[in-house]
Design an enzyme around this catalytic site. Sequence first.
Site, PDB file in Angstrom:
ATOM      1  N   CYS A  95       0.809  -1.223   0.000  1.00  0.00           N
ATOM      2  CA  CYS A  95       0.000   0.000   0.000  1.00  0.00           C
ATOM      3  C   CYS A  95       0.840   1.269   0.000  1.00  0.00           C
ATOM      4  O   CYS A  95       0.303   2.372  -0.158  1.00  0.00           O
ATOM      5  CB  CYS A  95      -0.947  -0.012   1.200  1.00  0.00           C
TER       6      CYS A  95
ATOM      7  N   ASP B 258     -14.524   6.545   2.376  1.00  0.00           N
ATOM      8  CA  ASP B 258     -14.700   5.286   3.098  1.00  0.00           C
ATOM      9  C   ASP B 258     -13.991   4.160   2.355  1.00  0.00           C
ATOM     10  O   ASP B 258     -13.566   4.299   1.205  1.00  0.00           O
ATOM     11  CB  ASP B 258     -16.190   4.960   3.238  1.00  0.00           C
TER      12      ASP B 258
END
Length: 336
Positions: A22, A56
Amino acid sequence: MTETAPRAERVRMTQFAHGGGCACKIPPGELEAVVAGLLGGSSPGSDLLIGLDDGDDAAVVRVEDGRAIVATADFFTPVVDDPYDWGRIAAANALSDVYAVGGQPLVAVNLLGWPMTRLPLELAKEVLRGGLDVARAASCHVAGGHSIDDPEPKYGMAVTGLADPDRLLRIDGGRAGLPLSLSKPLGVGVLNSRHKATGEVFAQAVTSMTTLNRDASRAALAAGARCATDVTGFGLLGHLYKLARASGVTAVVDVAAVPYLEGAREAVRDGFVSGGTRRNLAWVRPHLDAGDAAEEDVLLLADAQTSGGLLVAAEIPGAPVIGELIPFDGAALRLR
């Protein structure tokens, strides 16, 4: 002369990627500028319960019979050298987005980019096997997917799940007075950076990254939580900033209470800090009151995680409380 792929047993997967896990995300500030103004946000009365509004972890759409569909996709470059472990980590990371909004994964499809002339296809099979094993552990079906010939290896999943539309975990659901719990220790980013540079293997990091966030999600829902996010490429501070901003509160972090993996502090001291981590810190600095926290601690709090834990605005069993939400006092983030 025809280019041939190296032998599988000699390959270090991380050497074929410019970044890792990531930490290879587009920086948060630049990403927000790209998606600003695009359609996809939820609105009152809409069946799109969670969209692009606050960043989100997954999209959620209400359907019939009191159910909601959860949809997400996540993929990245190799974070470890072992292809099977990379597959497991990438799958756990993709599934985490569903758990982060309070859902249960139902079906996933593979997303694979593979440099056909640079890496043996037998390694791709190991990557896919790792993803399949983690999905099976999550009781999530894997049904095919899509692959391309890519100069850089990439793997992940698009995942669809189910949730109760009245019991979602949202990034904008934080309220002053709620504690903050973290279900996994930090530090995989700096350990992965060290792994890529030296070849050292950190079993504790692999174990953390391949652990599903299923139990933490269930515990959060059982505790009545309505606010959570997972901690991945933007680091704890980046994801907590998004939560605090969306909820209109100040998030206070007790620096001494934050758990770290063994070896993480040593990795920071030895300089194994990714560019993604430094970009995370640069993004949140204008909104952060770091007090007298040491720079080492601040870097670890911004460490770009891969398949990190859930950050929940509630106390949940087995997860340390690392801070609290208070009324907004001028700074979105505050360290003490």
